[in-house]
Enzyme design. Structure first.
Site, PDB file in Angstrom:
ATOM      1  N   LYS A 261       0.844  -1.199   0.000  1.00  0.00           N
ATOM      2  CA  LYS A 261       0.000   0.000   0.000  1.00  0.00           C
ATOM      3  C   LYS A 261       0.877   1.246   0.000  1.00  0.00           C
ATOM      4  CE  LYS A 261      -3.900  -1.768   2.752  1.00  0.00           C
ATOM      5  NZ  LYS A 261      -5.010  -1.618   1.800  1.00  0.00           N
TER       6      LYS A 261
ATOM      7  N   ARG B  57     -10.186 -11.477   2.161  1.00  0.00           N
ATOM      8  CA  ARG B  57     -11.094 -12.467   1.586  1.00  0.00           C
ATOM      9  C   ARG B  57     -10.459 -13.865   1.582  1.00  0.00           C
ATOM     10  NH1 ARG B  57     -11.523  -9.195  -3.951  1.00  0.00           N
ATOM     11  NH2 ARG B  57     -11.216  -7.501  -2.473  1.00  0.00           N
TER      12      ARG B  57
HETATM   13  N1  BES Z   1      -8.053  -3.783   4.493  1.00  0.00           N
HETATM   14  C1  BES Z   1      -8.311  -3.359   3.174  1.00  0.00           C
HETATM   15  C2  BES Z   1      -9.645  -2.645   3.006  1.00  0.00           C
HETATM   16  C3  BES Z   1      -9.822  -1.318   3.730  1.00  0.00           C
HETATM   17  C4  BES Z   1      -9.620  -0.133   3.045  1.00  0.00           C
HETATM   18  C5  BES Z   1     -10.244  -1.291   5.035  1.00  0.00           C
HETATM   19  C6  BES Z   1      -9.814   1.065   3.702  1.00  0.00           C
HETATM   20  C7  BES Z   1     -10.439  -0.075   5.678  1.00  0.00           C
HETATM   21  C8  BES Z   1     -10.226   1.096   5.004  1.00  0.00           C
HETATM   22  C9  BES Z   1      -8.302  -4.553   2.219  1.00  0.00           C
HETATM   23  O1  BES Z   1      -7.529  -5.622   2.590  1.00  0.00           O
HETATM   24  C10 BES Z   1      -7.779  -4.054   0.930  1.00  0.00           C
HETATM   25  O2  BES Z   1      -6.668  -3.635   0.909  1.00  0.00           O
HETATM   26  N2  BES Z   1      -8.601  -4.095  -0.100  1.00  0.00           N
HETATM   27  C11 BES Z   1      -8.224  -3.598  -1.373  1.00  0.00           C
HETATM   28  C12 BES Z   1      -8.766  -4.567  -2.408  1.00  0.00           C
HETATM   29  C13 BES Z   1      -8.194  -4.366  -3.779  1.00  0.00           C
HETATM   30  C14 BES Z   1      -6.734  -4.764  -3.808  1.00  0.00           C
HETATM   31  C15 BES Z   1      -8.987  -5.203  -4.731  1.00  0.00           C
HETATM   32  C16 BES Z   1      -8.854  -2.221  -1.568  1.00  0.00           C
HETATM   33  O3  BES Z   1      -9.942  -1.999  -1.054  1.00  0.00           O
HETATM   34  O4  BES Z   1      -8.209  -1.372  -2.174  1.00  0.00           O
HETATM   35 ZN    ZN Z   2      -5.495  -5.442   1.950  1.00  0.00          ZN
END
Ligand code: BES
Ligand code: ZN
Ligand code: ZN
Length: 479
Positions: free
Chosen positions: A256, A330
């Site tokens: 990230k 997931r």
């Molecule tokens: N933990 C994150 C989702 C999240 C985002 C929680 C903001 C709380 C606040 C999750 O694991 C994630 O990173 N999801 C990605 C999915 C993408 C790679 C398809 C996302 O939401 O960007």
């Molecule tokens: Zn994630």
């Protein structure tokens, strides 16, 4: 903070300070005993207006209505102002002949009083010790003391469970590791008389939880699988709750950017909510068999990290092509959902901070409800409305399935379009729900409200404990 109920009139009760809520526009109400002072302050009794009369030791707060949520908000507001004063006891009257408002006052005060100051050297030591609620009614009406007491007790249990959850979510990732979460679960099991099973990597291997294992592999903090069970007397339903417990989500090799990484300690929000729910239900003593299942892991980088292009095999034998290691929640949930179904529950509810897309879709205060059963989704929506939490339904459709197609495995872990990510993540999970359980399953995406970097209502900066009130209410109406 302790709560007491007193049959004496508000004026007759002894306390350091009194709180009076005024229904918007009701400047002439009999409970307004300081007309001159309020006039001087130009108090118009407009919604949310506050008049704090220090010399009279009384605070007036105008509310939009006496609905439970408005009472909760006003109670939180009162406590936030009054805790700064050097006082110990408060008194307040009763509102609208409805015992549930006792619960709302208590919830508002306990939730509004919460501060996470464990890591501050200078702590705010002042706190209100006692709140006395008079049975005297704002409108003419009468409240039965026993139902008021029962409602108050419920409020205390639920609000304390929410603060328990907030504390864990707010704890930094190096202190709240998967092992620590398992320890907290174990302690909860001991104090609340729950069965507790904790599994380490060996257990995950035996269970063939290849997706969960892959996510946790690059962390120096080993994963933990947690399964708590509460068996109420003569249980009417069996429910399995499954929580995403990412104690940190760096994104893994699909790292990230730093501004998105900060706050990812809150990626364990679903797990902590599940623990808060089993705490509340066991203390409320509801006739339910409740299973709280948590996948606790840390998503990190390293030479042994799982990577885009890997193909993972989940517990049910399905294969997943990894296209993005940041879609890790997931993967952990997939294995935990397979495990949960082996218990043959009547309902399965997973709770997760799953997607940023859900925050984009619904905003930061509202959680998403997904599933295949219209009735089930709707009953959760109604329960959350009734509990004072905000939610909305997101509906699957026939075109979504193809978005998760993989050329080399049964599915990919991300969608091939950048739109509608909350639904495609929900549909990914649905691949791990057996046909017979299709209409028994709900997915709650709490990514928005689980952790908000500003105060909102009775929620402080940080963790909110969202989901507990909705699910507890849903369980209560479902039994
Ligand atoms: N933990 C994150 C989702 C999240 C985002 C929680 C903001 C709380 C606040 C999750 O694991 C994630 O990173 N999801 C990605 C999915 C993408 C790679 C398809 C996302 O939401 O960007
Ligand atoms: Zn994630
Ligand atoms: Zn995550």
């Amino acid at each position: 903070m302790i709560f007491e109920i007193d049959s004496k009139n508000l004026e007759e009760i002894e306390a350091d300070y009194s709180i009076v809520f005024i229904k918007k526009g009701s400047k002439e109400h009999r409970w307004i005993s300081h007309k001159d002072e309020l006039e001087l302050l130009k108090f118009e009794a407009e919604a949310d207006e506050v008049a704090n009369l220090f010399e009279k030791r009384r605070i007036y707060i105008a509310t939009r209505s006496f609905d439970h949520e408005d009472i909760r908000l006003a109670s939180a507001k009162a406590i936030k102002i009054l805790k700064k004063l050097n006082i110990k006891t408060l008194k307040i009257g009763s509102y609208t002949g409805d015992a549930i408002n006792f619960r709302a006052i208590c919830e508002g005060m306990i939730l509004g009083d919460y501060e996470f100051d464990r890591y501050k050297n200078k702590k705010n030591s002042k706190t209100i010790e006692k709140v006395i609620i008079s049975l005297e009614e704002y409108d003419v009406g009468e409240i039965d003391k026993d139902s008021a007491l029962a409602s108050l007790k419920e409020g205390e249990i639920i609000a304390n469970s929410i603060n328990f959850t907030r504390d864990i979510v707010n704890t930094p990732p190096d202190d709240a590791t998967p092992i620590k979460i398992a320890e907290i679960a174990q302690n909860l099991a001991t104090s609340n008389n729950l069965e507790c099973k904790i599994g380490d990597e060996k257990f995950l291997e035996e269970q063939k939880m290849g997706a969960f294992l892959a996510v946790s592999r690059a962390s120096v903090h080993p994963p933990r699988f947690i399964h708590l069970t509460y068996k109420g007397e003569n249980p009417k339903i069996k429910v399995a709750l499954v929580g995403k417990g990412l104690t940190y989500d760096s994104g893994g090799l699909s790292l990230k950017p730093s501004e998105y990484m900060a706050t990812m300690k809150a990626d364990k929000g679903g797990a902590c909510t599940v623990l808060g729910i089993i705490k509340a239900i066991s203390e409320l003593g509801l006739p339910i068999e409740l299973h709280a299942i948590v996948g606790a892991a840390e998503n990190m980088i390293g030479g042994n990290a799982y990577k885009p292009d890997d193909v993972l095999v989940a517990k049910n034998g399905k294969t997943i092509e990894v296209k993005n290691t940041d879609a890790e929640g997931r993967l952990v949930l997939a294995d935990c959902l397979c495990y949960a179904q082996e218990l043959n529950p009547d309902y399965i509810i997973d709770i997760a901070t799953l997607t940023g897309a859900c925050v984009v879709a619904l905003g930061e205060y509202t959680f998403g409800i997904m599933g295949h059963s219209k009735e089930l989704k709707n009953s959760m929506f109604e329960a959350s409305n009734c509990s004072g939490e905000l939610s909305n339904e997101l509906h699957f459709n026939r075109y979504l399935e193809k978005l998760l197609k993989s050329e080399i495995a049964d599915m990919s872990n991300i969608s091939n379009t950048r739109y509608g990510g909350a639904l495609s993540a929900g549909l990914f999970l649905s691949n791990f729900i057996e046909e017979k359980n299709r209409d028994r399953w709900l997915h709650l995406d709490i990514a928005g409200p689980a952790f908000v970097e500003k105060e909102w209502g009775y929620n402080p900066y940080g963790a909110s404990g969202v989901g507990i009130r909705s699910v507890v209410e849903w369980l209560r109406v479902t039994i």
